[in-house]
Scaffold this motif. Structure first.
Motif, PDB file in Angstrom:
ATOM      1  N   VAL A 177       0.846  -1.189   0.000  1.00  0.00           N
ATOM      2  CA  VAL A 177       0.000   0.000   0.000  1.00  0.00           C
ATOM      3  C   VAL A 177       0.885   1.243   0.000  1.00  0.00           C
ATOM      4  O   VAL A 177       1.937   1.272   0.656  1.00  0.00           O
ATOM      5  CB  VAL A 177      -0.934   0.002   1.231  1.00  0.00           C
ATOM      6  N   PHE A 178       0.455   2.255  -0.723  1.00  0.00           N
ATOM      7  CA  PHE A 178       1.177   3.530  -0.798  1.00  0.00           C
ATOM      8  C   PHE A 178       0.291   4.640  -0.236  1.00  0.00           C
ATOM      9  O   PHE A 178      -0.890   4.717  -0.567  1.00  0.00           O
ATOM     10  CB  PHE A 178       1.543   3.855  -2.251  1.00  0.00           C
ATOM     11  N   ARG A 179       0.886   5.494   0.588  1.00  0.00           N
ATOM     12  CA  ARG A 179       0.128   6.604   1.151  1.00  0.00           C
ATOM     13  C   ARG A 179       0.872   7.916   0.916  1.00  0.00           C
ATOM     14  O   ARG A 179       2.095   7.957   0.874  1.00  0.00           O
ATOM     15  CB  ARG A 179      -0.087   6.406   2.658  1.00  0.00           C
ATOM     16  N   SER A 180       0.099   8.979   0.775  1.00  0.00           N
ATOM     17  CA  SER A 180       0.628  10.332   0.588  1.00  0.00           C
ATOM     18  C   SER A 180       0.320  11.156   1.826  1.00  0.00           C
ATOM     19  O   SER A 180      -0.770  11.056   2.389  1.00  0.00           O
ATOM     20  CB  SER A 180      -0.011  10.977  -0.642  1.00  0.00           C
ATOM     21  N   PHE A 181       1.261  11.979   2.235  1.00  0.00           N
ATOM     22  CA  PHE A 181       1.014  12.909   3.343  1.00  0.00           C
ATOM     23  C   PHE A 181       0.414  14.223   2.846  1.00  0.00           C
ATOM     24  O   PHE A 181      -0.512  14.769   3.431  1.00  0.00           O
ATOM     25  CB  PHE A 181       2.327  13.188   4.087  1.00  0.00           C
ATOM     26  N   GLY A 182       0.935  14.742   1.762  1.00  0.00           N
ATOM     27  CA  GLY A 182       0.636  16.105   1.351  1.00  0.00           C
ATOM     28  C   GLY A 182      -0.779  16.371   0.913  1.00  0.00           C
ATOM     29  O   GLY A 182      -1.270  17.499   1.050  1.00  0.00           O
ATOM     30  N   LYS A 183      -1.478  15.384   0.379  1.00  0.00           N
ATOM     31  CA  LYS A 183      -2.810  15.634  -0.179  1.00  0.00           C
ATOM     32  C   LYS A 183      -3.831  15.953   0.911  1.00  0.00           C
ATOM     33  O   LYS A 183      -4.509  16.974   0.866  1.00  0.00           O
ATOM     34  CB  LYS A 183      -3.243  14.448  -1.030  1.00  0.00           C
ATOM     35  N   PHE A 184      -3.975  15.090   1.884  1.00  0.00           N
ATOM     36  CA  PHE A 184      -4.973  15.320   2.929  1.00  0.00           C
ATOM     37  C   PHE A 184      -4.561  16.462   3.857  1.00  0.00           C
ATOM     38  O   PHE A 184      -5.402  17.277   4.263  1.00  0.00           O
ATOM     39  CB  PHE A 184      -5.191  14.044   3.747  1.00  0.00           C
ATOM     40  N   PHE A 185      -3.277  16.538   4.184  1.00  0.00           N
ATOM     41  CA  PHE A 185      -2.825  17.573   5.115  1.00  0.00           C
ATOM     42  C   PHE A 185      -2.548  18.896   4.411  1.00  0.00           C
ATOM     43  O   PHE A 185      -2.190  19.884   5.065  1.00  0.00           O
ATOM     44  CB  PHE A 185      -1.596  17.090   5.886  1.00  0.00           C
ATOM     45  N   GLY A 186      -2.720  18.944   3.088  1.00  0.00           N
ATOM     46  CA  GLY A 186      -2.583  20.189   2.355  1.00  0.00           C
ATOM     47  C   GLY A 186      -1.169  20.720   2.291  1.00  0.00           C
ATOM     48  O   GLY A 186      -0.958  21.919   2.126  1.00  0.00           O
ATOM     49  N   LEU A 187      -0.169  19.830   2.414  1.00  0.00           N
ATOM     50  CA  LEU A 187       1.235  20.240   2.480  1.00  0.00           C
ATOM     51  C   LEU A 187       2.055  19.445   1.465  1.00  0.00           C
ATOM     52  O   LEU A 187       3.035  18.769   1.811  1.00  0.00           O
ATOM     53  CB  LEU A 187       1.773  20.032   3.896  1.00  0.00           C
ATOM     54  N   ALA A 188       1.665  19.543   0.207  1.00  0.00           N
ATOM     55  CA  ALA A 188       2.330  18.758  -0.834  1.00  0.00           C
ATOM     56  C   ALA A 188       3.807  19.094  -0.956  1.00  0.00           C
ATOM     57  O   ALA A 188       4.624  18.249  -1.348  1.00  0.00           O
ATOM     58  CB  ALA A 188       1.624  18.984  -2.176  1.00  0.00           C
ATOM     59  N   GLY A 189       4.192  20.329  -0.621  1.00  0.00           N
ATOM     60  CA  GLY A 189       5.580  20.743  -0.730  1.00  0.00           C
ATOM     61  C   GLY A 189       6.505  20.064   0.263  1.00  0.00           C
ATOM     62  O   GLY A 189       7.735  20.116   0.097  1.00  0.00           O
ATOM     63  N   VAL A 190       5.964  19.410   1.287  1.00  0.00           N
ATOM     64  CA  VAL A 190       6.794  18.683   2.241  1.00  0.00           C
ATOM     65  C   VAL A 190       7.450  17.473   1.573  1.00  0.00           C
ATOM     66  O   VAL A 190       8.540  17.053   1.968  1.00  0.00           O
ATOM     67  CB  VAL A 190       5.952  18.245   3.464  1.00  0.00           C
ATOM     68  N   ARG A 191       6.805  16.929   0.531  1.00  0.00           N
ATOM     69  CA  ARG A 191       7.279  15.752  -0.201  1.00  0.00           C
ATOM     70  C   ARG A 191       7.510  14.586   0.763  1.00  0.00           C
ATOM     71  O   ARG A 191       8.634  14.175   1.034  1.00  0.00           O
ATOM     72  CB  ARG A 191       8.565  16.042  -0.996  1.00  0.00           C
ATOM     73  N   LEU A 192       6.404  14.039   1.243  1.00  0.00           N
ATOM     74  CA  LEU A 192       6.451  12.929   2.181  1.00  0.00           C
ATOM     75  C   LEU A 192       5.384  11.912   1.805  1.00  0.00           C
ATOM     76  O   LEU A 192       4.245  12.269   1.519  1.00  0.00           O
ATOM     77  CB  LEU A 192       6.214  13.428   3.612  1.00  0.00           C
ATOM     78  N   GLY A 193       5.784  10.660   1.779  1.00  0.00           N
ATOM     79  CA  GLY A 193       4.846   9.567   1.524  1.00  0.00           C
ATOM     80  C   GLY A 193       5.319   8.329   2.252  1.00  0.00           C
ATOM     81  O   GLY A 193       6.357   8.347   2.944  1.00  0.00           O
ATOM     82  N   PHE A 194       4.569   7.238   2.089  1.00  0.00           N
ATOM     83  CA  PHE A 194       4.898   6.010   2.803  1.00  0.00           C
ATOM     84  C   PHE A 194       4.607   4.793   1.939  1.00  0.00           C
ATOM     85  O   PHE A 194       3.634   4.774   1.179  1.00  0.00           O
ATOM     86  CB  PHE A 194       4.098   5.910   4.108  1.00  0.00           C
ATOM     87  N   VAL A 195       5.462   3.789   2.088  1.00  0.00           N
ATOM     88  CA  VAL A 195       5.215   2.472   1.518  1.00  0.00           C
ATOM     89  C   VAL A 195       4.923   1.539   2.685  1.00  0.00           C
ATOM     90  O   VAL A 195       5.704   1.469   3.645  1.00  0.00           O
ATOM     91  CB  VAL A 195       6.418   1.959   0.712  1.00  0.00           C
ATOM     92  N   ILE A 196       3.802   0.851   2.622  1.00  0.00           N
ATOM     93  CA  ILE A 196       3.403  -0.100   3.664  1.00  0.00           C
ATOM     94  C   ILE A 196       3.474  -1.481   3.019  1.00  0.00           C
ATOM     95  O   ILE A 196       2.694  -1.791   2.108  1.00  0.00           O
ATOM     96  CB  ILE A 196       1.983   0.206   4.170  1.00  0.00           C
ATOM     97  N   ALA A 197       4.417  -2.285   3.451  1.00  0.00           N
ATOM     98  CA  ALA A 197       4.725  -3.508   2.710  1.00  0.00           C
ATOM     99  C   ALA A 197       5.299  -4.584   3.629  1.00  0.00           C
ATOM    100  O   ALA A 197       5.750  -4.292   4.746  1.00  0.00           O
ATOM    101  CB  ALA A 197       5.726  -3.190   1.585  1.00  0.00           C
ATOM    102  N   PRO A 198       5.330  -5.829   3.154  1.00  0.00           N
ATOM    103  CA  PRO A 198       5.995  -6.894   3.906  1.00  0.00           C
ATOM    104  C   PRO A 198       7.474  -6.571   4.123  1.00  0.00           C
ATOM    105  O   PRO A 198       8.108  -5.906   3.294  1.00  0.00           O
ATOM    106  CB  PRO A 198       5.824  -8.120   2.998  1.00  0.00           C
ATOM    107  N   ALA A 199       8.030  -7.055   5.214  1.00  0.00           N
ATOM    108  CA  ALA A 199       9.421  -6.767   5.558  1.00  0.00           C
ATOM    109  C   ALA A 199      10.404  -7.144   4.449  1.00  0.00           C
ATOM    110  O   ALA A 199      11.360  -6.404   4.202  1.00  0.00           O
ATOM    111  CB  ALA A 199       9.787  -7.477   6.864  1.00  0.00           C
ATOM    112  N   PRO A 200      10.236  -8.280   3.753  1.00  0.00           N
ATOM    113  CA  PRO A 200      11.186  -8.619   2.690  1.00  0.00           C
ATOM    114  C   PRO A 200      11.197  -7.616   1.531  1.00  0.00           C
ATOM    115  O   PRO A 200      12.172  -7.563   0.785  1.00  0.00           O
ATOM    116  CB  PRO A 200      10.702  -9.999   2.216  1.00  0.00           C
ATOM    117  N   VAL A 201      10.133  -6.840   1.376  1.00  0.00           N
ATOM    118  CA  VAL A 201      10.093  -5.811   0.341  1.00  0.00           C
ATOM    119  C   VAL A 201      10.708  -4.517   0.867  1.00  0.00           C
ATOM    120  O   VAL A 201      11.405  -3.793   0.141  1.00  0.00           O
ATOM    121  CB  VAL A 201       8.650  -5.572  -0.135  1.00  0.00           C
TER     122      VAL A 201
END
Length: 326
Positions: free
Chosen positions: A186-210
């Protein structure tokens, strides 16, 4: 008219629009993105230590705060400098062939060296590696739980879910289902909901081997000290998150009502944007741009026009007036 590549490629191309359309001294109203017009208010109050490199413990704190927000286990969460980077790196790590549900975000078709579009109706029974967005961009479609159950059952390839717009409604997320034994990322974005796209922050939620090869590629300092400090504080601000979710759905309903009065049938279950289908989408884009209002057209779907939230009653009234002008 033929829209320039700048605003066909992505939202936010205001400077290109200014150069093309002019507009004099009028302030532009940018409705071309799905970014929350109401920024998380704490960013300007956080002290950032620009002299030091980010500490490992601070990064772990950010990932733990994000994991709690997503409903995922912290050891499955990896911070990246924007979800766009996460999508592209995971495509390189996994390799092989893939399909992406279309229409959707353009990067989904560029993640893998060999990829092909697939219709939404075919995705439920497709067993190979599949990329989809939930909620989908640009039409705001939300995939239901039963469909995800079917897609995960007996899966032969990976299921990659881009949840860049899922913060508005946590019930749409499958982040909590990520496990080491499950072929789900799963991929998540920080900037869209929090209105701070310029922070350039996101997340990958994945199994440990990945995540292990992903962390190796990102190196010791995957995101900035500012992204760590702002992101951790924002994810812990539960009161703001809950109040903003309610506010966004209310403002989306007001946008729906206004568009409906002009004969449009807006669609989408994500409150950050609405899509309309109309014969004169490009003419409408042009007319609004000449009124210094930027929306989002699509080169491959010339009947579509997407509207972000205006963000205020004044901005909504301005769009209303521009749509009424003939």
């Amino acid at each position: 008219m033929t829209a320039a590549p700048d605003w066909n490629w992505h939202g936010g191309a205001v400077e290109a629009a200014k150069r093309h359309f002019g507009g004099g001294n009028r302030p532009w109203l940018d409705l071309s993105t799905g970014i929350n017009p109401h920024c998380w208010p704490g960013a300007d109050t956080i002290a950032i230590d620009w002299h030091r490199l980010p500490e490992r413990e601070a990064l772990a704190g950010l990932e733990a705060a994000a994991a709690a927000h997503f409903g995922a286990a912290p050891h499955h969460v990896c911070a990246v400098p924007g979800s766009e980077v996460g999508l592209r790196l995971i495509g390189r790590i996994l390799g092989g062939a893939a399909h992406h549900v279309a229409p959707s975000y353009r990067t989904h078709g560029e993640m893998f060296a060999g990829t092909a579009p697939i219709a939404r109706g075919e995705a439920r029974a497709f067993a190979g590696t599949l990329v989809l967005a939930n909620p989908n961009n640009p039409d705001g479609h939300v995939t239901d739980t039963a469909s995800f159950d079917a897609m995960l059952a007996g899966r032969e390839g990976w299921l990659l879910v881009d949840e860049a717009f899922a913060d508005c409604d946590p019930a749409a997320s499958v982040a909590h289902r990520v496990q080491d034994e499950a072929p789900l990322i799963v991929f998540r974005s920080f900037g869209k909901f929090f209105g701070l796209a310029g922070v350039r922050l996101g997340f990958v939620i994945a199994p440990a081997p990945v995540l292990a090869p992903l962390r190796a590629l990102l190196g010791a300092w995957p995101v900035s000290a500012a992204a760590i400090a702002i992101g951790a504080a924002a994810y812990r601000d539960r009161g703001w998150v809950e109040a903003m979710r309610e506010r966004l759905f209310g403002e989306a309903a007001a946008l729906d009502a206004m568009l409906g009065r002009h004969g449009f049938a807006p669609k989408g279950d994500c409150p950050l944007f609405r899509l309309i289908d109309t014969d004169d989408a490009y003419d409408l884009f042009d007319r609004l741009a000449r009124a210094a209002i930027l929306t989002r057209p699509f080169a491959d779907q010339r009947r579509w026009l997407r509207f972000g939230l205006p963000g205020s009653g004044e901005a909504l009234d301005r769009l209303d007036a521009a749509l009424a002008y003939d």
